[in-house]
Design a protein around this motif. Sequence first.
Motif, mmCIF file in Angstrom:
data_model
loop_
_atom_site.group_PDB
_atom_site.id
_atom_site.type_symbol
_atom_site.label_atom_id
_atom_site.label_comp_id
_atom_site.label_asym_id
_atom_site.label_seq_id
_atom_site.Cartn_x
_atom_site.Cartn_y
_atom_site.Cartn_z
ATOM 1 N N ASP A 113 -21.619 -0.901 -20.332
ATOM 2 C CA ASP A 113 -22.132 0.164 -21.197
ATOM 3 C C ASP A 113 -22.816 1.278 -20.406
ATOM 4 O O ASP A 113 -23.627 2.020 -20.955
ATOM 5 C CB ASP A 113 -23.109 -0.405 -22.233
ATOM 6 C CG ASP A 113 -24.246 -1.174 -21.582
ATOM 7 O OD1 ASP A 113 -24.201 -1.369 -20.347
ATOM 8 O OD2 ASP A 113 -25.184 -1.582 -22.300
ATOM 9 N N TYR A 114 -22.501 1.399 -19.137
ATOM 10 C CA TYR A 114 -23.077 2.489 -18.344
ATOM 11 C C TYR A 114 -22.239 2.723 -17.095
ATOM 12 O O TYR A 114 -21.425 1.874 -16.688
ATOM 13 C CB TYR A 114 -24.530 2.188 -17.955
ATOM 14 C CG TYR A 114 -24.710 1.021 -17.012
ATOM 15 C CD1 TYR A 114 -24.732 1.205 -15.634
ATOM 16 C CD2 TYR A 114 -24.867 -0.278 -17.505
ATOM 17 C CE1 TYR A 114 -24.900 0.136 -14.772
ATOM 18 C CE2 TYR A 114 -25.034 -1.352 -16.651
ATOM 19 C CZ TYR A 114 -25.049 -1.136 -15.280
ATOM 20 O OH TYR A 114 -25.211 -2.195 -14.428
ATOM 21 N N LEU A 115 -22.435 3.896 -16.507
ATOM 22 C CA LEU A 115 -21.822 4.248 -15.229
ATOM 23 C C LEU A 115 -22.891 4.201 -14.148
ATOM 24 O O LEU A 115 -24.025 4.649 -14.361
ATOM 25 C CB LEU A 115 -21.224 5.653 -15.270
ATOM 26 C CG LEU A 115 -19.990 5.901 -16.124
ATOM 27 C CD1 LEU A 115 -19.617 7.375 -16.065
ATOM 28 C CD2 LEU A 115 -18.831 5.045 -15.653
ATOM 29 N N PHE A 116 -22.517 3.679 -12.988
ATOM 30 C CA PHE A 116 -23.400 3.731 -11.829
ATOM 31 C C PHE A 116 -22.730 4.594 -10.775
ATOM 32 O O PHE A 116 -21.580 4.354 -10.397
ATOM 33 C CB PHE A 116 -23.674 2.341 -11.266
ATOM 34 C CG PHE A 116 -24.482 2.364 -9.996
ATOM 35 C CD1 PHE A 116 -25.830 2.682 -10.024
ATOM 36 C CD2 PHE A 116 -23.883 2.092 -8.772
ATOM 37 C CE1 PHE A 116 -26.576 2.721 -8.852
ATOM 38 C CE2 PHE A 116 -24.619 2.122 -7.599
ATOM 39 C CZ PHE A 116 -25.966 2.439 -7.639
ATOM 40 N N TYR A 147 -27.733 6.161 -13.057
ATOM 41 C CA TYR A 147 -27.282 5.281 -14.141
ATOM 42 C C TYR A 147 -27.131 6.166 -15.373
ATOM 43 O O TYR A 147 -28.106 6.760 -15.848
ATOM 44 C CB TYR A 147 -28.297 4.182 -14.432
ATOM 45 C CG TYR A 147 -28.557 3.219 -13.295
ATOM 46 C CD1 TYR A 147 -27.876 2.014 -13.205
ATOM 47 C CD2 TYR A 147 -29.510 3.514 -12.324
ATOM 48 C CE1 TYR A 147 -28.129 1.117 -12.172
ATOM 49 C CE2 TYR A 147 -29.770 2.627 -11.289
ATOM 50 C CZ TYR A 147 -29.081 1.433 -11.217
ATOM 51 O OH TYR A 147 -29.342 0.558 -10.196
ATOM 52 N N LEU A 148 -25.920 6.252 -15.896
ATOM 53 C CA LEU A 148 -25.667 7.106 -17.055
ATOM 54 C C LEU A 148 -24.964 6.298 -18.131
ATOM 55 O O LEU A 148 -23.930 5.669 -17.882
ATOM 56 C CB LEU A 148 -24.800 8.308 -16.659
ATOM 57 C CG LEU A 148 -24.403 9.251 -17.803
ATOM 58 C CD1 LEU A 148 -25.630 9.942 -18.389
ATOM 59 C CD2 LEU A 148 -23.388 10.284 -17.323
ATOM 60 N N GLY A 149 -25.552 6.316 -19.310
ATOM 61 C CA GLY A 149 -24.950 5.655 -20.458
ATOM 62 C C GLY A 149 -25.207 6.468 -21.712
ATOM 63 O O GLY A 149 -25.799 7.555 -21.664
ATOM 64 N N LEU A 153 -30.381 8.235 -19.132
ATOM 65 C CA LEU A 153 -30.064 8.697 -17.778
ATOM 66 C C LEU A 153 -31.191 8.240 -16.866
ATOM 67 O O LEU A 153 -32.362 8.524 -17.130
ATOM 68 C CB LEU A 153 -29.933 10.220 -17.737
ATOM 69 C CG LEU A 153 -29.805 10.861 -16.343
ATOM 70 C CD1 LEU A 153 -28.496 10.447 -15.677
ATOM 71 C CD2 LEU A 153 -29.896 12.387 -16.437
ATOM 72 N N VAL A 154 -30.840 7.522 -15.808
ATOM 73 C CA VAL A 154 -31.810 7.066 -14.817
ATOM 74 C C VAL A 154 -31.367 7.602 -13.462
ATOM 75 O O VAL A 154 -30.223 7.373 -13.048
ATOM 76 C CB VAL A 154 -31.918 5.530 -14.777
ATOM 77 C CG1 VAL A 154 -32.924 5.093 -13.711
ATOM 78 C CG2 VAL A 154 -32.314 4.981 -16.140
ATOM 79 N N THR A 155 -32.244 8.340 -12.802
ATOM 80 C CA THR A 155 -31.942 8.895 -11.479
ATOM 81 C C THR A 155 -32.904 8.303 -10.460
ATOM 82 O O THR A 155 -34.101 8.163 -10.728
ATOM 83 C CB THR A 155 -32.057 10.425 -11.479
ATOM 84 O OG1 THR A 155 -33.344 10.811 -11.993
ATOM 85 C CG2 THR A 155 -30.977 11.047 -12.346
ATOM 86 N N VAL A 156 -32.375 7.975 -9.287
ATOM 87 C CA VAL A 156 -33.156 7.390 -8.194
ATOM 88 C C VAL A 156 -32.884 8.215 -6.947
ATOM 89 O O VAL A 156 -31.724 8.418 -6.569
ATOM 90 C CB VAL A 156 -32.772 5.914 -7.952
ATOM 91 C CG1 VAL A 156 -33.668 5.305 -6.876
ATOM 92 C CG2 VAL A 156 -32.857 5.116 -9.242
ATOM 93 N N HIS A 157 -33.944 8.687 -6.304
ATOM 94 C CA HIS A 157 -33.773 9.543 -5.127
ATOM 95 C C HIS A 157 -35.030 9.497 -4.278
ATOM 96 O O HIS A 157 -36.065 8.941 -4.688
ATOM 97 C CB HIS A 157 -33.479 10.988 -5.554
ATOM 98 C CG HIS A 157 -34.519 11.566 -6.472
ATOM 99 N ND1 HIS A 157 -35.660 12.188 -6.020
ATOM 100 C CD2 HIS A 157 -34.591 11.579 -7.837
ATOM 101 C CE1 HIS A 157 -36.388 12.574 -7.053
ATOM 102 N NE2 HIS A 157 -35.768 12.221 -8.167
ATOM 103 N N ASP A 158 -34.954 10.107 -3.099
ATOM 104 C CA ASP A 158 -36.107 10.195 -2.208
ATOM 105 C C ASP A 158 -36.995 11.363 -2.616
ATOM 106 O O ASP A 158 -36.630 12.191 -3.460
ATOM 107 C CB ASP A 158 -35.644 10.374 -0.758
ATOM 108 C CG ASP A 158 -34.903 9.157 -0.250
ATOM 109 O OD1 ASP A 158 -35.281 8.038 -0.637
ATOM 110 O OD2 ASP A 158 -33.938 9.327 0.527
ATOM 111 N N ARG A 159 -38.149 11.436 -1.968
ATOM 112 C CA ARG A 159 -39.052 12.561 -2.228
ATOM 113 C C ARG A 159 -38.448 13.860 -1.696
ATOM 114 O O ARG A 159 -37.748 13.873 -0.696
ATOM 115 C CB ARG A 159 -40.412 12.318 -1.576
ATOM 116 C CG ARG A 159 -41.221 11.215 -2.239
ATOM 117 C CD ARG A 159 -42.607 11.093 -1.622
ATOM 118 N NE ARG A 159 -43.413 10.100 -2.324
ATOM 119 C CZ ARG A 159 -43.409 8.809 -2.038
ATOM 120 N NH1 ARG A 159 -42.643 8.370 -1.055
ATOM 121 N NH2 ARG A 159 -44.153 7.960 -2.718
ATOM 122 N N GLY A 160 -38.765 14.948 -2.382
ATOM 123 C CA GLY A 160 -38.299 16.248 -1.934
ATOM 124 C C GLY A 160 -36.838 16.515 -2.206
ATOM 125 O O GLY A 160 -36.232 17.362 -1.540
#
Length: 368
Positions: A113-116, A147-149, A153-160
Amino acid sequence: MEQLSTSSRLTRLDNLHLTGEHRPVSDPLADLRRAATLRIHNGVGLRPVPEELTETVLRECWQMRRQRAFWLDLTAPTPAALQAVATLFGFHPLTVEDALSPEHRPKIDEHEDYLFMMFQSVAGISDETVLPTVGVGHCATNRLAVYLGVGFLVTVHDRGFAPVEEVAEIVDARDTTMDQHLDLVLHAIVDRMIDQVFPVLSGVEDRIQEIEAHIFTEQDQDVLPTVLKTKRELMTLRRLMGLQREMLLRLSRREDLPCIEAKTAIYFRDVYDHAVRLEETCVMLIELATNVAEAHLAVASRRTNEVMKFLTIFSTIWMPLTFIVGVYGMNFDYMPELKVWWFYPFLWVVMIGIVGGMLMFFRRKKWL
């Protein structure tokens, strides 16, 4: 067996961030509150949640996601914090491991039920090298895990990470309609992520042209290692752009992806065109770097040939003079011409004539 596998994966994730014999035990929710920004759709648009982020709030967001879409942005989360989110939302543990890997290749995985998705973007350009590098032949990149469903929407990234920060500012300023649909938010992030590579490649092109100019003006400067390093980095960047181009093509075609709306697909097609341009630019710059390397080798070879030609002509001119001097330098008692008073100046005239004649011969042959 499943518990052991999950435990071993979590151990590997902890080792990505913490080293040493004694690792401090942290509170996942406390780490999550420091890293997370939650925005919930209130019927008008995505708005930041003012209250403290708790497990209850996250669980309620997940349960109500089809009625109230939300965007959870995680900036440099700890493995424990990301694992807590994955546990609450039912994300696969392997996606957590991939999201925390700084150099994971771009990819798109379809789950129930989601895309990674994993994206990589060039961080910027350095003053010391043509492209910023981590090790040999690796472009310095910023990772973005998504993560998109339907409804989240869940986004994971570094600072800056500038693309996410810019989109978040636009959404919070409430002067956009992109926050009506989460796939439009993702498009805005990816579009900025792809477009920020163009100035980097422009700087690379300027640097290669500068090196090309130095080839013909500063022969003592060995630019070949710099050119080859640039070529390796461009090949790495081309590979990254090629992988992301395929991802964007799939998003633009909406191949059984319910979380991508039909009216949003055309926007991803535009980003796909940008990715194609970037890949073509990388190919052009790789060819340019190859030509510069070949030109450097050709100029160096020509310079070596010029030196060898000069030494050969110099040695050829001195050969008859050395022979004459050697003959009359022998210690024989009877050499009648040595007793003639005019023979010494005559010998000088002969040697000068030999030198002049050989120089005229070389010039007529266009060897000088």
